[in-house]
Design a protein around this motif. Structure first.
Motif, PDB file in Angstrom:
ATOM      1  N   GLN A  13      -0.509   4.808   1.334  1.00  0.00           N
ATOM      2  CA  GLN A  13      -0.323   3.372   1.181  1.00  0.00           C
ATOM      3  C   GLN A  13       0.984   2.952   1.842  1.00  0.00           C
ATOM      4  O   GLN A  13       1.045   1.925   2.516  1.00  0.00           O
ATOM      5  CB  GLN A  13      -0.346   2.998  -0.308  1.00  0.00           C
ATOM      6  N   ALA A  14       2.036   3.738   1.675  1.00  0.00           N
ATOM      7  CA  ALA A  14       3.334   3.418   2.283  1.00  0.00           C
ATOM      8  C   ALA A  14       3.238   3.393   3.805  1.00  0.00           C
ATOM      9  O   ALA A  14       3.890   2.582   4.465  1.00  0.00           O
ATOM     10  CB  ALA A  14       4.393   4.426   1.841  1.00  0.00           C
ATOM     11  N   LEU A  15       2.426   4.277   4.357  1.00  0.00           N
ATOM     12  CA  LEU A  15       2.271   4.359   5.811  1.00  0.00           C
ATOM     13  C   LEU A  15       1.196   3.417   6.350  1.00  0.00           C
ATOM     14  O   LEU A  15       1.118   3.192   7.557  1.00  0.00           O
ATOM     15  CB  LEU A  15       1.908   5.791   6.217  1.00  0.00           C
ATOM     16  N   GLY A  16       0.344   2.915   5.474  1.00  0.00           N
ATOM     17  CA  GLY A  16      -0.771   2.103   5.932  1.00  0.00           C
ATOM     18  C   GLY A  16      -1.776   2.926   6.717  1.00  0.00           C
ATOM     19  O   GLY A  16      -2.383   2.456   7.673  1.00  0.00           O
ATOM     20  N   MET A  53      10.198   3.156   3.824  1.00  0.00           N
ATOM     21  CA  MET A  53       8.912   2.622   3.445  1.00  0.00           C
ATOM     22  C   MET A  53       8.617   3.042   2.009  1.00  0.00           C
ATOM     23  O   MET A  53       8.784   4.203   1.665  1.00  0.00           O
ATOM     24  CB  MET A  53       7.822   3.164   4.365  1.00  0.00           C
ATOM     25  N   ASP A  54       8.180   2.110   1.228  1.00  0.00           N
ATOM     26  CA  ASP A  54       7.835   2.388  -0.165  1.00  0.00           C
ATOM     27  C   ASP A  54       6.331   2.275  -0.363  1.00  0.00           C
ATOM     28  O   ASP A  54       5.671   1.459   0.278  1.00  0.00           O
ATOM     29  CB  ASP A  54       8.530   1.405  -1.097  1.00  0.00           C
ATOM     30  N   GLY A  55       5.818   3.102  -1.245  1.00  0.00           N
ATOM     31  CA  GLY A  55       4.403   3.046  -1.587  1.00  0.00           C
ATOM     32  C   GLY A  55       4.208   3.277  -3.067  1.00  0.00           C
ATOM     33  O   GLY A  55       5.005   3.969  -3.713  1.00  0.00           O
ATOM     34  N   ARG A  57       9.065   6.864  -1.825  1.00  0.00           N
ATOM     35  CA  ARG A  57       9.863   6.273  -0.746  1.00  0.00           C
ATOM     36  C   ARG A  57       9.836   7.263   0.403  1.00  0.00           C
ATOM     37  O   ARG A  57      10.116   8.447   0.215  1.00  0.00           O
ATOM     38  CB  ARG A  57      11.298   6.025  -1.209  1.00  0.00           C
ATOM     39  N   LEU A  58       9.496   6.779   1.594  1.00  0.00           N
ATOM     40  CA  LEU A  58       9.393   7.625   2.785  1.00  0.00           C
ATOM     41  C   LEU A  58      10.516   7.284   3.753  1.00  0.00           C
ATOM     42  O   LEU A  58      10.791   6.113   3.998  1.00  0.00           O
ATOM     43  CB  LEU A  58       8.051   7.400   3.491  1.00  0.00           C
ATOM     44  N   VAL A  59      11.127   8.328   4.298  1.00  0.00           N
ATOM     45  CA  VAL A  59      12.208   8.176   5.262  1.00  0.00           C
ATOM     46  C   VAL A  59      11.924   9.114   6.429  1.00  0.00           C
ATOM     47  O   VAL A  59      11.606  10.290   6.209  1.00  0.00           O
ATOM     48  CB  VAL A  59      13.568   8.545   4.611  1.00  0.00           C
ATOM     49  N   LEU A  94       8.478  13.379   7.771  1.00  0.00           N
ATOM     50  CA  LEU A  94       8.950  12.430   6.768  1.00  0.00           C
ATOM     51  C   LEU A  94       9.572  13.172   5.596  1.00  0.00           C
ATOM     52  O   LEU A  94       9.107  14.242   5.214  1.00  0.00           O
ATOM     53  CB  LEU A  94       7.786  11.597   6.225  1.00  0.00           C
ATOM     54  N   SER A 140       5.008   6.332  -7.525  1.00  0.00           N
ATOM     55  CA  SER A 140       5.741   5.553  -6.522  1.00  0.00           C
ATOM     56  C   SER A 140       6.507   6.522  -5.639  1.00  0.00           C
ATOM     57  O   SER A 140       7.059   7.514  -6.134  1.00  0.00           O
ATOM     58  CB  SER A 140       6.733   4.598  -7.183  1.00  0.00           C
TER      59      SER A 140
END
Length: 132
Positions: A102-105, A1-3, A23-25, A73, A21
């Motif tokens: 934002q990446a996670l909503g 997921m990117d934010g 990136r979540l993994v 994460l 910016s």
């Protein structure tokens, strides 16, 4: 997921700017890493380490504010952009925290906000003075 989150705020006194910016993994436990070329589009003044330190602080802040089930994460900070004349204390931290959410909503119940003066305010870090 990117934010990605861009703080752009103009008050009657000054402008505030920072962009982060991430990136979540999914991972076994929470962790944060910073890409070696994180400042590739930013001003050379970013190399003093303060923006990177704020990005790390903001990312950890965001992870702590998530429900326990969402914290496992690995967050990679992929880019930080600042403008030396318009980036103040707390701006990169603010942008990093919001990029993770934002990446996670997902926003925490009391997310940071910018005050009337444009400065970031982190409610979860405020401590009541209890009249002291």
């Amino acid at each position: 997921m990117d934010g990605i989150f861009r703080l752009r705020r103009q008050t009657n006194r000054w402008a505030r700017f920072a962009e982060v910016s991430v990136r979540l993994v999914p991972a076994a436990s929470a962790g944060v890493v910073v890409r070696a070329d994180v400042f590739r589009w930013s001003h050379p003044a970013a190399a003093d380490g303060s923006a990177e330190a704020e990005a790390l602080e903001g990312t950890w802040y965001a992870l702590r504010e998530l429900p326990a089930g969402l914290r496992s994460l690995l967050v990679e900070i992929t880019e930080i952009a600042i403008a030396p004349a318009d980036t103040g204390p707390g701006d990169v931290k603010f942008a990093a925290a919001h990029a993770v959410w934002q990446a996670l909503g997902h926003l925490p119940p009391r997310p940071p906000f910018t005050g009337k003066d444009g400065n970031p305010v982190f409610p979860a870090e405020e401590t009541p003075d209890h009249g002291l």
